[in-house]
Scaffold this motif. Structure first.
Motif, PDB file in Angstrom:
ATOM      1  N   UNK A 257       0.542 -16.487 -87.940  1.00  0.00           N
ATOM      2  CA  UNK A 257       1.569 -15.755 -87.152  1.00  0.00           C
ATOM      3  C   UNK A 257       1.392 -14.189 -86.895  1.00  0.00           C
ATOM      4  N   UNK A 258       0.111 -13.780 -87.266  1.00  0.00           N
ATOM      5  CA  UNK A 258      -0.109 -12.167 -86.890  1.00  0.00           C
ATOM      6  C   UNK A 258      -1.096 -11.943 -85.747  1.00  0.00           C
ATOM      7  N   UNK A 259      -1.336 -12.928 -84.915  1.00  0.00           N
ATOM      8  CA  UNK A 259      -2.317 -12.676 -83.815  1.00  0.00           C
ATOM      9  C   UNK A 259      -1.100 -11.668 -82.657  1.00  0.00           C
ATOM     10  N   UNK A 260      -2.090 -10.492 -82.459  1.00  0.00           N
ATOM     11  CA  UNK A 260      -1.279  -9.759 -81.640  1.00  0.00           C
ATOM     12  C   UNK A 260      -1.715  -9.458 -80.492  1.00  0.00           C
ATOM     13  N   UNK A 261      -3.241  -9.904 -80.293  1.00  0.00           N
ATOM     14  CA  UNK A 261      -3.806  -9.608 -78.970  1.00  0.00           C
ATOM     15  C   UNK A 261      -3.947 -10.992 -77.950  1.00  0.00           C
ATOM     16  N   UNK A 266      -7.135 -17.336 -79.584  1.00  0.00           N
ATOM     17  CA  UNK A 266      -5.765 -17.450 -80.341  1.00  0.00           C
ATOM     18  C   UNK A 266      -5.950 -18.401 -81.474  1.00  0.00           C
ATOM     19  N   UNK A 267      -4.903 -18.385 -82.291  1.00  0.00           N
ATOM     20  CA  UNK A 267      -4.996 -19.103 -83.617  1.00  0.00           C
ATOM     21  C   UNK A 267      -4.916 -20.797 -83.055  1.00  0.00           C
ATOM     22  N   UNK A 268      -5.854 -21.327 -83.839  1.00  0.00           N
ATOM     23  CA  UNK A 268      -5.805 -23.076 -83.490  1.00  0.00           C
ATOM     24  C   UNK A 268      -5.741 -23.524 -84.818  1.00  0.00           C
ATOM     25  N   UNK A 269      -4.782 -24.233 -85.202  1.00  0.00           N
ATOM     26  CA  UNK A 269      -4.721 -24.752 -86.552  1.00  0.00           C
ATOM     27  C   UNK A 269      -5.734 -25.992 -86.734  1.00  0.00           C
ATOM     28  N   UNK A 270      -6.264 -26.234 -87.719  1.00  0.00           N
ATOM     29  CA  UNK A 270      -6.947 -27.438 -88.111  1.00  0.00           C
ATOM     30  C   UNK A 270      -6.147 -28.728 -87.951  1.00  0.00           C
ATOM     31  N   UNK A 271      -4.646 -28.511 -88.082  1.00  0.00           N
ATOM     32  CA  UNK A 271      -3.811 -29.588 -88.183  1.00  0.00           C
ATOM     33  C   UNK A 271      -3.731 -29.883 -86.612  1.00  0.00           C
ATOM     34  N   UNK A 272      -4.003 -29.071 -85.821  1.00  0.00           N
ATOM     35  CA  UNK A 272      -3.859 -29.662 -84.138  1.00  0.00           C
ATOM     36  C   UNK A 272      -5.038 -30.244 -83.626  1.00  0.00           C
ATOM     37  N   UNK A 383     -17.375   3.429 -85.449  1.00  0.00           N
ATOM     38  CA  UNK A 383     -17.047   2.454 -84.525  1.00  0.00           C
ATOM     39  C   UNK A 383     -16.140   1.233 -85.073  1.00  0.00           C
ATOM     40  N   UNK A 384     -14.877   1.203 -84.373  1.00  0.00           N
ATOM     41  CA  UNK A 384     -13.971   0.398 -84.681  1.00  0.00           C
ATOM     42  C   UNK A 384     -14.292  -1.000 -84.203  1.00  0.00           C
ATOM     43  N   UNK A 385     -14.366  -2.036 -85.055  1.00  0.00           N
ATOM     44  CA  UNK A 385     -14.869  -3.344 -84.614  1.00  0.00           C
ATOM     45  C   UNK A 385     -13.519  -4.060 -83.968  1.00  0.00           C
ATOM     46  N   UNK A 386     -13.706  -4.968 -82.825  1.00  0.00           N
ATOM     47  CA  UNK A 386     -12.677  -5.495 -82.336  1.00  0.00           C
ATOM     48  C   UNK A 386     -11.871  -6.207 -83.223  1.00  0.00           C
ATOM     49  N   UNK A 387     -10.646  -6.003 -83.246  1.00  0.00           N
ATOM     50  CA  UNK A 387      -9.439  -6.726 -84.049  1.00  0.00           C
ATOM     51  C   UNK A 387      -8.413  -7.262 -83.294  1.00  0.00           C
ATOM     52  N   UNK A 388      -8.030  -8.496 -83.700  1.00  0.00           N
ATOM     53  CA  UNK A 388      -6.875  -9.161 -82.733  1.00  0.00           C
ATOM     54  C   UNK A 388      -5.891  -9.870 -83.624  1.00  0.00           C
TER      55      UNK A 388
END
Length: 459
Positions: A257-261, A266-272, A383-388
């Motif tokens: 639950x920390x995805x901000x971009x 987006x987060x996809x749980x193995x449970x889904x 160089x900042x790497x992509x962070x989401x």
């Protein structure tokens, strides 16, 4: 910190414990250095979030005032874990992880944090000498070149950090890394989370000393340390790889639950992605072929709620014997007070707004990192790497002649800011490159001051 294996009488430590001390002592040195940071220094190497702690204090106080009873201080009943906590966890998974197979409290084993969950699960699934595969790099504790009394480098091999100790100390299990092939460019930053990981897993599996002794694949999703989510199709492919090789799939989902971009994967749980064994599913083509009893999810309050010190987490599994094994392997259960806090935070009317507000602040904080560090005068320097997702970003530093990553961190400290060392990325970096970690989950005024100090140290 003095090495506890030095100047000790023969036989003072068992062989197993001596090995454990040798593995963990450098990490202990690095962690102890955190306590030596002066109040004038800004710590951007914490690896934690301070964005929601005040709100959680109020939720915790209210819970303790209104609902704590004398039973809270009683011994736990058996090994099943705190029932109200398990019910709250089941509802949390149902709400945010979108499981295709219903999650009940019976599917959940509470543990004293996610580290205890990993330790107990690997101990349950593996025998001594077995191995687990892990897409690499995998996370490592935030490490500082700050051991006292002198500033000196701390050399930690990748397999002694992150998941390594949890697999080795009790279960005596090896963690085998699966790296994609490094490239002169920074293409590995995206390829490491692409379908390219499947041939890397195949290569690691086939080149293992005894592939039959590999029992599981262990991943983190959202991925730590890349700080991005695995694409849905890649998660499914890894799960299918496990089914093809009859391996357990362990999914560490503590950053769910920390995805901000919102424009990134987006987060996809193995449970889904599990197929329903009790009915024909017309959408089975987008589900994994894996048997649901081979899938085990780890979670704790550590990241979603920034509560590292609470030490409350769980293993979610549809396999009853695995759940029993984890229960007995984690016999020292979650503190009743920690369980009470966890139930309260998960069921609070404020939880949804709290998570949403935190994600918004994380997005703003990462934008502040780009604003201050992605400037023309630093184009050829960092160089900042992509962070989401998560609380920190990774930054590749272009080293000057005869300069090393230790010099970068020491120069930053001399300017009054502490940054972390990305040791786990070393196999992917080219000559003349180093990598630092920069925590941004903190108040804007503190973050800006720290980043400006870091920028000055790099010029």
């Amino acid at each position: 910190m003095a090495n506890p294996t030095e100047n000790t009488p023969p036989g003072a430590l068992s062989t197993r414990m001596a090995t454990t001390v040798k593995i963990l002592n450098p990490i202990a040195d690095a962690l102890a250095a955190r306590g030596k940071i002066s109040p004038e220094e800004i710590n951007l190497a914490d690896g934690e979030s301070s964005l929601m702690k005040l709100e959680m204090v109020e939720i915790c106080k209210e819970a303790m005032n209104n609902s704590i009873t004398t039973d809270t201080f009683s011994n736990p009943v058996g090994f099943i874990g705190d029932v109200p906590m398990k019910e709250a966890l089941a509802q949390y998974f149902t709400t945010y992880f979108h499981p295709t197979i219903p999650v009940t409290m019976d599917n959940i084993v509470p543990t004293a944090g996610s580290g205890n969950a990993i330790d107990a699960l690997i101990f349950t699934l593996c025998d001594a000498g077995d191995a687990v595969l892990c897409p690499a790099p995998w996370w490592c504790k935030f490490l500082l070149f700050l051991s006292l009394p002198f500033l000196r480098p701390i050399h930690i091999h990748i397999d002694t950090g992150g998941y390594g100790p949890y697999a080795r100390v009790h279960a005596e299990v090896n963690v085998i890394p699966a790296f994609i092939k490094p490239s002169p460019s920074l293409s590995w930053t995206t390829e490491s989370l692409s379908s390219a990981i499947i041939p890397a897993l195949e290569a690691a599996y086939n080149s293992a000393p005894d592939p039959k002794r590999i029992k599981a694949v262990l991943t983190s999703n959202p991925n730590n340390p890349m700080m991005n989510c695995w694409p849905e199709d890649v998660v499914r492919q890894i799960m299918d790889f496990c089914q093809d090789h009859n391996l357990h799939y362990i999914s560490d989902e503590v950053f769910a639950n920390t995805v901000f971009d919102l424009e990134a994967d987006q987060f996809v749980s193995a449970l889904s992605l599990l197929k329903r064994p009790d009915r024909h599913d017309e959408s089975v083509g987008v589900k994994s072929i894996i048997e649901p009893t081979l899938v085990h999810v780890l979670w704790s309050v550590t990241k979603d709620f920034g509560a590292c010190g609470v030490r409350a987490g769980c293993v979610l599994s549809y396999h009853p014997l695995v759940r029993a094994g984890v229960s007995f392997a984690s016999v020292w259960q979650v503190s009743s007070l920690a369980a009470h806090f966890t139930r309260s935070i998960l069921t609070s009317p404020s939880t949804l707004d709290l998570l949403s507000s935190t994600r918004s602040q994380l997005a703003q904080s990462f934008q502040t990192c780009r604003e201050i560090l992605s400037v023309p005068e630093l184009t050829d320097r960092i160089q900042l790497l992509h962070t989401s997702v998560g609380f920190w970003t990774n930054a590749v530093v272009m080293l000057k002649e005869s300069e090393n990553i230790q010099d970068i961190i020491v120069k930053a400290k001399q300017k009054g800011v502490i940054v972390g060392w990305g040791a786990e990325f070393a196999p992917l970096l080219q000559k003349g490159q180093g990598l630092i970690k920069i925590t941004f989950a903190m108040p804007q005024d503190v973050l800006r001051k720290g980043l400006e100090r870091l920028r000055a140290s790099l010029l």
